[in-house]
Design an enzyme around this catalytic site. Structure first.
Site, mmCIF file in Angstrom:
data_model
loop_
_atom_site.group_PDB
_atom_site.id
_atom_site.type_symbol
_atom_site.label_atom_id
_atom_site.label_comp_id
_atom_site.label_asym_id
_atom_site.label_seq_id
_atom_site.Cartn_x
_atom_site.Cartn_y
_atom_site.Cartn_z
ATOM 1 N N PHE A 413 0.814 -1.218 0.000
ATOM 2 C CA PHE A 413 0.000 0.000 0.000
ATOM 3 C C PHE A 413 0.848 1.269 0.000
ATOM 4 O O PHE A 413 1.886 1.331 0.652
ATOM 5 C CB PHE A 413 -0.912 0.029 1.226
ATOM 6 C CG PHE A 413 -1.920 -1.079 1.271
ATOM 7 C CD1 PHE A 413 -2.866 -1.215 0.272
ATOM 8 C CD2 PHE A 413 -1.934 -1.985 2.321
ATOM 9 C CE1 PHE A 413 -3.809 -2.232 0.310
ATOM 10 C CE2 PHE A 413 -2.874 -3.010 2.371
ATOM 11 C CZ PHE A 413 -3.814 -3.132 1.355
ATOM 12 N N PHE A 414 0.360 2.244 -0.711
ATOM 13 C CA PHE A 414 0.913 3.603 -0.673
ATOM 14 C C PHE A 414 -0.263 4.495 -0.311
ATOM 15 O O PHE A 414 -1.174 4.674 -1.113
ATOM 16 C CB PHE A 414 1.477 4.005 -2.040
ATOM 17 C CG PHE A 414 2.704 3.224 -2.440
ATOM 18 C CD1 PHE A 414 3.967 3.724 -2.160
ATOM 19 C CD2 PHE A 414 2.586 2.008 -3.085
ATOM 20 C CE1 PHE A 414 5.103 3.011 -2.541
ATOM 21 C CE2 PHE A 414 3.724 1.291 -3.454
ATOM 22 C CZ PHE A 414 4.982 1.793 -3.181
ATOM 23 N N ASP A 415 -0.244 5.038 0.891
ATOM 24 C CA ASP A 415 -1.476 5.667 1.371
ATOM 25 C C ASP A 415 -1.799 7.005 0.727
ATOM 26 O O ASP A 415 -2.936 7.460 0.818
ATOM 27 C CB ASP A 415 -1.453 5.783 2.894
ATOM 28 C CG ASP A 415 -1.662 4.413 3.554
ATOM 29 O OD1 ASP A 415 -1.993 3.450 2.832
ATOM 30 O OD2 ASP A 415 -1.500 4.313 4.773
ATOM 31 N N TYR A 503 -5.632 1.292 9.977
ATOM 32 C CA TYR A 503 -4.552 1.791 10.817
ATOM 33 C C TYR A 503 -4.709 3.275 11.094
ATOM 34 O O TYR A 503 -5.192 4.019 10.253
ATOM 35 C CB TYR A 503 -3.209 1.584 10.113
ATOM 36 C CG TYR A 503 -2.391 0.492 10.750
ATOM 37 C CD1 TYR A 503 -2.478 -0.810 10.295
ATOM 38 C CD2 TYR A 503 -1.560 0.769 11.830
ATOM 39 C CE1 TYR A 503 -1.736 -1.825 10.883
ATOM 40 C CE2 TYR A 503 -0.812 -0.238 12.424
ATOM 41 C CZ TYR A 503 -0.902 -1.527 11.956
ATOM 42 O OH TYR A 503 -0.172 -2.512 12.538
ATOM 43 N N GLU A 606 25.419 14.419 -4.481
ATOM 44 C CA GLU A 606 24.227 13.713 -4.018
ATOM 45 C C GLU A 606 24.491 12.229 -3.769
ATOM 46 O O GLU A 606 23.993 11.656 -2.816
ATOM 47 C CB GLU A 606 23.098 13.903 -5.040
ATOM 48 C CG GLU A 606 22.597 15.349 -5.067
ATOM 49 C CD GLU A 606 21.601 15.645 -6.157
ATOM 50 O OE1 GLU A 606 21.687 15.005 -7.231
ATOM 51 O OE2 GLU A 606 20.745 16.530 -5.956
ATOM 52 N N PHE A 698 16.441 11.547 -8.456
ATOM 53 C CA PHE A 698 16.891 12.745 -7.747
ATOM 54 C C PHE A 698 18.406 12.678 -7.549
ATOM 55 O O PHE A 698 19.091 13.686 -7.493
ATOM 56 C CB PHE A 698 16.238 12.872 -6.371
ATOM 57 C CG PHE A 698 14.758 13.186 -6.372
ATOM 58 C CD1 PHE A 698 13.971 13.010 -7.495
ATOM 59 C CD2 PHE A 698 14.149 13.672 -5.213
ATOM 60 C CE1 PHE A 698 12.617 13.293 -7.478
ATOM 61 C CE2 PHE A 698 12.789 13.958 -5.192
ATOM 62 C CZ PHE A 698 12.032 13.759 -6.319
ATOM 63 N N GLU A 703 24.374 15.710 -8.420
ATOM 64 C CA GLU A 703 24.774 17.118 -8.448
ATOM 65 C C GLU A 703 25.606 17.526 -7.249
ATOM 66 O O GLU A 703 25.567 16.888 -6.187
ATOM 67 C CB GLU A 703 23.511 17.979 -8.513
ATOM 68 C CG GLU A 703 23.033 18.117 -9.934
ATOM 69 C CD GLU A 703 21.751 18.882 -9.996
ATOM 70 O OE1 GLU A 703 21.789 20.049 -10.396
ATOM 71 O OE2 GLU A 703 20.730 18.311 -9.628
ATOM 72 N N HIS A 720 6.622 -5.290 11.515
ATOM 73 C CA HIS A 720 5.608 -5.687 12.491
ATOM 74 C C HIS A 720 5.212 -7.133 12.241
ATOM 75 O O HIS A 720 4.663 -7.456 11.198
ATOM 76 C CB HIS A 720 4.407 -4.742 12.356
ATOM 77 C CG HIS A 720 3.352 -4.920 13.398
ATOM 78 N ND1 HIS A 720 2.159 -4.231 13.374
ATOM 79 C CD2 HIS A 720 3.306 -5.707 14.497
ATOM 80 C CE1 HIS A 720 1.431 -4.596 14.414
ATOM 81 N NE2 HIS A 720 2.095 -5.488 15.096
#
Ligand SMILES: *[C@@H]1O[C@H](CO)[C@@H](O)[C@H](O)[C@H]1NC(C)=O
Ligand SMILES: *[C@@H]1O[C@H](CO)[C@@H](O)[C@H](O)[C@H]1NC(C)=O
Ligand SMILES: *[C@@H]1O[C@H](CO)[C@@H](O)[C@H](O)[C@H]1NC(C)=O
Ligand SMILES: [Cu+2]
Length: 807
Positions: A413-415, A503, A606, A698, A703, A720
């Site tokens: 999941f990505f909420d 949750y 970076e 990114f 850079e 968990h």
């Protein structure tokens, strides 16, 4: 809101200034002799007066007319006419935005009440910050041209031949005149599951399943999907199969079935269907029953009727207060008699003030807002008026489950896909936050309505005594120099609690008197249970008769745009290692001694700054400006301490992992860019094959980060493995993760030395306790004011809509 402008708590009038305590005593002493005769004369009168006073005080203490402790500094939550830069969109701005957008013929927008998958419609819209350079220069000069207010609007173009998702930036609010395209090429398939399709899909698969498998459901699970009375089953929610996982260019979601009692999440049954959401009729692509997959409901039913497969028989739970999945009081009751738990009060009233979305507290001030996509965000955090942080904000909450059934297995999941912002609501005073907290609303533009949807109690703000000293020292013996000094730890907390179906995540931004900020995430809630199977012990324990609790990994991404003495910053680590040196004090003249040392490591690019924790190479992480050193020539820095690190074990570039490349690093530092605003997007659930925002990119241009505007991307997480005490609900102890920004050679000494809350006890004559002692700052806790009444119970009984959705 209460009007507190002129009310001073009673206590103040009786209380002496801590510093002047000693002076007052000395003066009294001096005047005592002179007054002696007069006192003798008037003593009779005084005694009478005292007696009257005593009676008055005791009546006041008992009586109900004592003033409440809740007054204090100002709170002004009215909507500003000319919203400050970081303020969320106001209702006036949203109205102007909608008027403008609906006039754009080429957008072909449909009104919320008429939307279908095939229309062009607004999914969400929220504040889009102007470029930082413009904001910073405006803030620095106080005057000048205020950057225009802008909105970022996400539009689903289901109306087009080649469907797509568009993101627009509309400006200037509240009366926009034009828009620019932020993104125009997001595949339509990447969109989160949306209202128009979710409802229709559930309706369609419910009908289909009921027609074909009603008998199977009744016999296997004791209930049915329709006409079911007290024994209802229901399809709920989804586990997505992104293209990377299914290998098919379709939006495929697993819908699980549950027995519908409190709370359904703990009553999953071993029946699920894979639905093709791109199909206008929501075709069922696969069926799962009792540990096996079937190509259709017909195939399942044929084998079931032919007795060709093992049949399940799970009885329908009886709803009662002792049902394991409910949250009613049960078990050993404590305390023995009914005694109230401790509460927190503000004896002198609020010590912070709020104007709109701007907060001032002691040396701190900052702005906050609730992003619809990403949740609570803070801006322009200053201590003693120096900016330390330009932006700290939650970016993503992810949970990757493991399991044997397809539903658990593919639950990555990505909420943000279900919009985190609107999930933060309805905080309950007295439990979620102290009842003296100030509760603040948040507003969102969502597909369901043309107007903003305003959510009450989305935030609470309160000052809180953590019950710990912030510092203390006790020198009890004369050869230590006798004194005691200590400071109770009072902090200001801005809290929101985001409930994503099962949750809840508490997100706290905590401000300390030492100049430190802490960002804390705590989880509590229902675990996603799996229907019991004895064959999947590597994934979870059996926790109740019919369910397993499965292993899962909670992960969080935060953006921290630090500005230490301006925007040109450097990042260095202090790398701790060991060093060996000659030990001339050993009897063996060749002897060596080994000890720790640290070496400064300046990070230039970076890639160098992408940090993966290694136990063998401990480090401090420091941000500073090369222009500002303290008087010892050491750069004035802030240290980022990540106390919530967790390793993501999935190999890179498999399954959905690329959609959360941010989790590859416990921290990454990049040069700030306007087009690298967030580490994650609402498309992450579906786009792992080629993420709309690929965090790894990114870093790929590697850079220079020396004397640049820097952003630290902080990842935290917790594995968990559920256990029986996670029933009915996972509790908060041990589930907290946090990171800190700590001043490091930034101030000449602890800035909290200035706190009036400190207590010092010392002998009247230096280091000689026999001379008597004096205590300064010790406050009597015999309150002259009354803790505020928590009237929430009456309020919610009178108006349930402050807690529950009623429409
Ligand atoms: C506008 O949207 C409608 C569906 O809401 C669609 O039927 C129509 O073709 C669209 N018009 C254009 C010009 O794309
Ligand atoms: C359960 O909670 C997780 C974590 O917030 C969330 O990602 C997921 O969507 C929830 N699952 C269901 C079935 O609602
Ligand atoms: C489950 O385990 C049992 C024995 O423990 C075994 O007989 C059965 O084949 C297993 N089922 C599956 C699907 O692996
Ligand atoms: Cu969990």
């Amino acid at each position: 809101m209460e009007d507190n402008k002129n009310s001073t708590p009673k206590e103040n009038t009786n209380k002496k200034n801590p510093e002047s305590d000693y002076e007052v005593k000395a003066q009294e002493h001096y005047q005592y002799g002179r007054r002696f005769r007069n006192l003798a004369i008037f003593s009779g009168i005084i005694i009478i007066l005292l007696l009257i006073g005593l009676v008055v005080v005791s009546v006041m203490k008992r009586g109900d007319d004592t003033e409440a402790c809740s007054s204090g500094l100002n709170v002004d939550l009215s909507e500003p006419e000319d919203p400050p830069i970081f303020h969320d969109l106001t209702s006036t701005e949203v109205k102007g935005l909608m008027d403008f957008l609906f006039k754009q013929n080429n957008l072909n927008l449909t009104k919320p009440e008429k939307i279908t998958v095939k229309s062009s419609y607004i999914f969400t819209a929220e504040l889009h910050l102007p470029n930082k350079a413009d904001v910073v220069s405006y803030l620095a000069h106080g005057a000048g041209q205020k950057p225009p207010r802008q909105a970022r609007v996400i539009i689903f173009r289901g109306d087009l031949q080649t469907q797509k998702i568009m993101e627009l930036v509309v400006t200037p609010l509240p009366k926009p005149t034009h828009y620019t395209i932020w993104k125009d090429d997001i595949p339509f398939q990447y969109r989160p599951i949306t209202g128009p399709e979710y409802g229709k899909a559930v309706e369609s698969i419910t009908k289909e399943t009921e027609n074909k498998a009603r008998q199977l459901l009744l016999k296997s699970f004791g209930g049915t999907l329709t006409n079911c009375g007290d024994t209802c089953l229901s399809y709920k929610y989804v586990s997505p199969m992104s293209v990377a996982v299914s290998g098919r260019n379709r939006r495929l979601f697993w819908f699980w079935m549950f027995q519908f009692v409190e709370f359904f999440i703990l009553h999953p049954i071993d029946f699920a269907v894979l639905v093709d959401m791109d199909d206008p009729l929501f075709a069922i692509d696969k069926v799962w029953y009792n540990d096996r997959a079937f190509s259709s409901l017909d195939v399942l039913m044929q084998q079931y009727n032919d007795n060709n497969l093992p049949k399940l028989k799970i009885s329908f739970p009886v709803m009662s207060k002792s049902l394991f999945s409910t949250m009613y009081r049960r078990g050993t009751t404590v305390p023995k008699s009914s005694q109230l738990p401790p509460i927190s009060i503000e004896p002198s009233g609020r010590r912070y003030s709020i104007k709109g979305q701007h907060v001032k507290y002691m040396n701190w001030n900052f702005d906050f807002r609730m992003s619809s996509t990403r949740g609570p965000q803070l801006y322009d955090i200053r201590f003693q008026n120096d900016r330390i942080v330009y932006e700290i904000g939650l970016q993503e909450i992810s949970v990757f489950y493991s399991g044997k059934t397809p539903t658990q297995m593919f639950s990555n999941f990505f909420d943000t896909m279900s919009l985190i912002g609107p999930r933060g609501k309805n905080l309950v005073p007295g439990v979620d936050c102290p009842s003296h907290a100030t509760f603040l609303p948040a507003s969102h533009v969502m597909e369901i309505s043309e107007q903003q949807v305003t959510i009450q109690n989305a935030f609470c703000l309160f000052e809180f005594n953590t019950g710990m000293p912030l510092r203390r020292h006790h020198a009890p013996m004369s050869f230590h120099g006798t004194f005691y000094e200590g400071l109770p730890n009072s902090v200001l907390i801005l809290r929101s609690i985001l409930t994503v179906v099962n949750y809840s995540y508490l997100i706290d931004y905590i401000f300390y008197h030492t100049g430190a900020v802490e960002v804390k995430v705590v989880s509590t809630g229902y675990i996603l249970a799996t229907p019991f199977t004895a064959n999947a012990s590597n994934f979870g324990f059996q926790v109740s008769d019919n369910i397993n609790g499965n292993l899962h990994h909670h992960m969080f991404s935060f953006k921290v745009d630090v500005d230490i003495h301006g925007t040109e910053n450097r990042y260095r680590t202090l790398d701790i290692s060991t060093t060996e040196s000659a030990n001339q004090f050993n009897s063996d003249s060749n002897a060596k001694f080994t000890q720790g040392q640290f070496v400064v490591s300046e990070k230039k690019t970076e890639r160098e700054a992408a940090y993966k924790f290694n136990f063998d190479t401990p480090k401090y992480h420091l941000f500073y400006s090369n222009q500002k050193s303290n008087k010892f020539g050491v750069p004035k820095s802030y240290r980022l301490l990540n106390r919530g690190m967790s390793k993501q074990l999935l190999p890179e570039n498999v399954g959905n992992e690329p959609a959360m490349a941010w989790m590859r690093y416990q921290m990454a530092v990049t040069k700030r860019k306007e087009d690298e605003r967030t580490s994650s997007t609402i498309y992450s659930l579906m786009d792992s094959l080629s993420p709309v925002v690929n965090f790894e990119e990114f870093l790929n241009d590697d850079e220079n980060i020396v004397d640049e505007d820097l952003v630290a991307w902080v990842s935290m997480g917790v594995q968990h493995i559920p256990h029986t005490e996670d029933l009915p609900v996972t509790h908060t102890p041990g589930m907290d993760l946090s990171f800190f920004l700590l001043p490091y050679n930034y101030f000449p000494e602890d800035p909290a030395m200035g706190s009036r809350d400190s207590v010092r006890i010392e002998p009247n004559i230096y280091n000689n306790p026999k001379s008597g002692v004096r205590a300064t700052g010790m406050r009597s806790e015999d309150l002259q004011c009354k803790p505020p009444v928590n009237s929430y119970q009456q309020a919610v009984e009178a108006d349930p809509s402050i807690l529950f959705e009623t429409s």
